[in-house]
Design an enzyme around this catalytic site. Structure first.
Site, PDB file in Angstrom:
ATOM      1  N   CYS A 107       9.246 -12.286   5.655  1.00 45.14           N
ATOM      2  CA  CYS A 107       9.858 -10.977   5.376  1.00 45.14           C
ATOM      3  C   CYS A 107       8.754  -9.933   5.518  1.00 45.14           C
ATOM      4  O   CYS A 107       7.603 -10.188   5.133  1.00 45.14           O
ATOM      5  CB  CYS A 107      10.426 -10.968   3.959  1.00 45.14           C
ATOM      6  SG  CYS A 107      10.916  -9.342   3.369  1.00 45.14           S
TER       7      CYS A 107
ATOM      8  N   HIS B 283       8.023  -7.403   3.950  1.00 43.84           N
ATOM      9  CA  HIS B 283       7.375  -6.937   2.710  1.00 43.84           C
ATOM     10  C   HIS B 283       6.274  -7.880   2.222  1.00 43.84           C
ATOM     11  O   HIS B 283       5.382  -7.467   1.497  1.00 43.84           O
ATOM     12  CB  HIS B 283       8.400  -6.820   1.572  1.00 43.84           C
ATOM     13  CG  HIS B 283       9.267  -5.613   1.658  1.00 43.84           C
ATOM     14  ND1 HIS B 283      10.204  -5.441   2.645  1.00 43.84           N
ATOM     15  CD2 HIS B 283       9.347  -4.508   0.869  1.00 43.84           C
ATOM     16  CE1 HIS B 283      10.838  -4.289   2.456  1.00 43.84           C
ATOM     17  NE2 HIS B 283      10.330  -3.710   1.393  1.00 43.84           N
TER      18      HIS B 283
ATOM     19  N   TYR C 233      18.463  -5.047   3.916  1.00 41.94           N
ATOM     20  CA  TYR C 233      19.076  -5.913   4.923  1.00 41.94           C
ATOM     21  C   TYR C 233      19.150  -7.362   4.418  1.00 41.94           C
ATOM     22  O   TYR C 233      19.958  -8.138   4.893  1.00 41.94           O
ATOM     23  CB  TYR C 233      18.226  -5.899   6.198  1.00 41.94           C
ATOM     24  CG  TYR C 233      18.486  -4.758   7.162  1.00 41.94           C
ATOM     25  CD1 TYR C 233      19.079  -3.563   6.759  1.00 41.94           C
ATOM     26  CD2 TYR C 233      18.123  -4.884   8.497  1.00 41.94           C
ATOM     27  CE1 TYR C 233      19.292  -2.524   7.664  1.00 41.94           C
ATOM     28  CE2 TYR C 233      18.340  -3.859   9.413  1.00 41.94           C
ATOM     29  CZ  TYR C 233      18.925  -2.682   8.992  1.00 41.94           C
ATOM     30  OH  TYR C 233      19.139  -1.675   9.899  1.00 41.94           O
TER      31      TYR C 233
ATOM     32  N   GLU D 162       8.602  -2.777  -3.408  1.00 42.46           N
ATOM     33  CA  GLU D 162       9.121  -1.400  -3.343  1.00 42.46           C
ATOM     34  C   GLU D 162       8.713  -0.605  -4.581  1.00 42.46           C
ATOM     35  O   GLU D 162       8.420   0.574  -4.505  1.00 42.46           O
ATOM     36  CB  GLU D 162      10.662  -1.423  -3.254  1.00 42.46           C
ATOM     37  CG  GLU D 162      11.199  -2.070  -2.008  1.00 42.46           C
ATOM     38  CD  GLU D 162      11.391  -1.091  -0.858  1.00 42.46           C
ATOM     39  OE1 GLU D 162      11.450   0.117  -1.115  1.00 42.46           O
ATOM     40  OE2 GLU D 162      11.459  -1.560   0.291  1.00 42.46           O
TER      41      GLU D 162
ATOM     42  N   ASP E  60      12.731  -1.547  11.252  1.00 44.68           N
ATOM     43  CA  ASP E  60      12.870  -2.382  10.064  1.00 44.68           C
ATOM     44  C   ASP E  60      13.870  -1.662   9.170  1.00 44.68           C
ATOM     45  O   ASP E  60      14.245  -0.512   9.442  1.00 44.68           O
ATOM     46  CB  ASP E  60      11.516  -2.534   9.352  1.00 44.68           C
ATOM     47  CG  ASP E  60      11.594  -3.454   8.153  1.00 44.68           C
ATOM     48  OD1 ASP E  60      11.973  -4.616   8.326  1.00 44.68           O
ATOM     49  OD2 ASP E  60      11.308  -3.018   7.024  1.00 44.68           O
ATOM     50  N   SER E  61      14.256  -2.320   8.068  1.00 35.60           N
ATOM     51  CA  SER E  61      15.161  -1.651   7.147  1.00 35.60           C
ATOM     52  C   SER E  61      14.458  -0.492   6.424  1.00 35.60           C
ATOM     53  O   SER E  61      15.110   0.423   5.951  1.00 35.60           O
ATOM     54  CB  SER E  61      15.703  -2.658   6.137  1.00 35.60           C
ATOM     55  OG  SER E  61      14.638  -3.315   5.496  1.00 35.60           O
TER      56      SER E  61
ATOM     57  N   CYS F   3      12.055  -6.579  11.389  1.00 33.21           N
ATOM     58  CA  CYS F   3      12.730  -7.139  10.213  1.00 33.21           C
ATOM     59  C   CYS F   3      13.156  -8.585  10.467  1.00 33.21           C
ATOM     60  O   CYS F   3      13.822  -8.881  11.470  1.00 33.21           O
ATOM     61  CB  CYS F   3      13.954  -6.283   9.913  1.00 33.21           C
ATOM     62  SG  CYS F   3      14.958  -6.904   8.570  1.00 33.21           S
TER      63      CYS F   3
HETATM   64  N1  DGL Z   1      12.618  -6.080   6.026  1.00 33.71           N
HETATM   65  C1  DGL Z   1      13.482  -7.111   5.527  1.00 33.71           C
HETATM   66  C2  DGL Z   1      13.099  -8.450   6.170  1.00 33.71           C
HETATM   67  O1  DGL Z   1      12.055  -8.588   6.774  1.00 33.71           O
HETATM   68  C3  DGL Z   1      13.493  -7.217   4.026  1.00 33.71           C
HETATM   69  C4  DGL Z   1      13.845  -5.943   3.304  1.00 33.71           C
HETATM   70  C5  DGL Z   1      15.316  -5.730   3.125  1.00 33.71           C
HETATM   71  O2  DGL Z   1      15.990  -6.556   2.467  1.00 33.71           O
HETATM   72  O3  DGL Z   1      15.798  -4.731   3.637  1.00 33.71           O
HETATM   73  O4  DGL Z   1      13.865  -9.378   6.068  1.00 33.71           O
END
Ligand code: DGL
Length: 264
Positions: free
Chosen positions: A181, A183, A39, A149, A7-8, A70
């Site tokens: 997403c 998060h 990302y 975050e 993931d990012s 991600c």
């Molecule tokens: N993990 C990213 C997603 O699921 C979101 C977080 C980011 O923007 O890096 O799209």
């Protein structure tokens, strides 16, 4: 079965948490590309390149399966079914769409996602291909990642922002909402409170587990090795990881540095 996922950054921990619960004896290698996040507002070509590099890194670890946790990366990588070495690659889009299609009664599904994922149209297109009579209503929600975050999940600010993002979806009478997403499962309670009890939330972290179950080979005697690799030593990653995984003693995080996606 050695499971690799990336993931990012922090968000993929929601997927990692589910995997650790379901496969407690499987070795797991987690890559958080913290040097290049977010990302969610990157262009498709950039995300494709990051995805290829992250897959190549996990491949060097000799994992048996790679999960693109991600959504933003998954949204531009639906065609990647195997790594260059032939390792199976799973993304989070398909499994969550399948679950949402099963869940909806009134054939109105909402998708809350980053800009990159929303603009890719990956969710509406995938669902339309499977069930043309289902309406998909998408909403980009760029403020939710920073809220998580910065640990602002359970606050009045979060509530106001969520109400703003969810209003168009509620007005469209959705009965199922994909948390598009990594998060967002961290905000699941706040999202459910805002939606009310009649809307079914789909957590892709859980949906993707079924794909892994289907691939799992016979019971394994592997040591439950657990490695975390980060491309930048993000200061709050550790706190989030300890809290989310309920693991005060995390394994030492392996710092890779940006663009040096080589095995340490
Ligand atoms: N993990 C990213 C997603 O699921 C979101 C977080 C980011 O923007 O890096 O799209």
């Amino acid at each position: 079965m050695h499971i690799g996922l990336f993931d990012s950054g922090v968000g993929g921990l929601t997927v990692l948490r589910e995997i650790r619960q379901k496969f407690p004896s499987s070795p797991i290698s987690y890559l958080g590309d913290t040097a290049r996040l977010p990302y969610g507002n990157k262009a498709p070509q950039t995300l494709k390149q990051y995805t290829q590099e992250n897959i190549a890194f996990l491949d060097q670890l000799h994992v048996d399966v790679i999960i693109i946790a991600c959504h933003s990366a998954s949204s531009v990588s639906l065609n990647i079914k195997h790594s260059q070495k032939g390792t199976p690659v799973i993304n989070v889009i398909g499994p969550s769409c399948e679950e949402a299609i099963q869940s909806t009664k009134n054939k109105k599904i909402g998708v809350l996602a980053t800009k990159a994922t929303t603009r890719s149209q990956v969710y509406p297109e995938y669902i339309r291909q499977q069930a043309a009579d289902i309406q998909v209503h998408s909403q980009e929600a760029p403020l939710l990642v920073p809220l998580v975050e910065e640990d602002y999940s359970n606050t009045q600010v979060a509530k106001i922002i969520l109400e703003g993002y969810l209003r168009p979806l509620l007005d469209a009478s959705i009965d199922t909402l994909i948390l598009g997403c990594t998060h967002y499962p961290i905000l699941a309670q706040e999202i459910q409170d805002c939606c009310g009890p009649n809307i079914q939330l789909i957590d892709p972290a859980r949906s993707v587990i079924q794909s892994l179950v289907e691939r799992q080979t016979a019971a394994t005697n592997d040591q439950p090795k657990f490695d975390i690799y980060l491309t930048d030593q993000s200061p709050h990653f550790l706190e989030h990881a300890q809290k989310l995984l309920n693991l005060p003693d995390l394994p030492p995080i392996k710092a890779l540095g940006p663009l040096t996606l080589k095995r340490q």
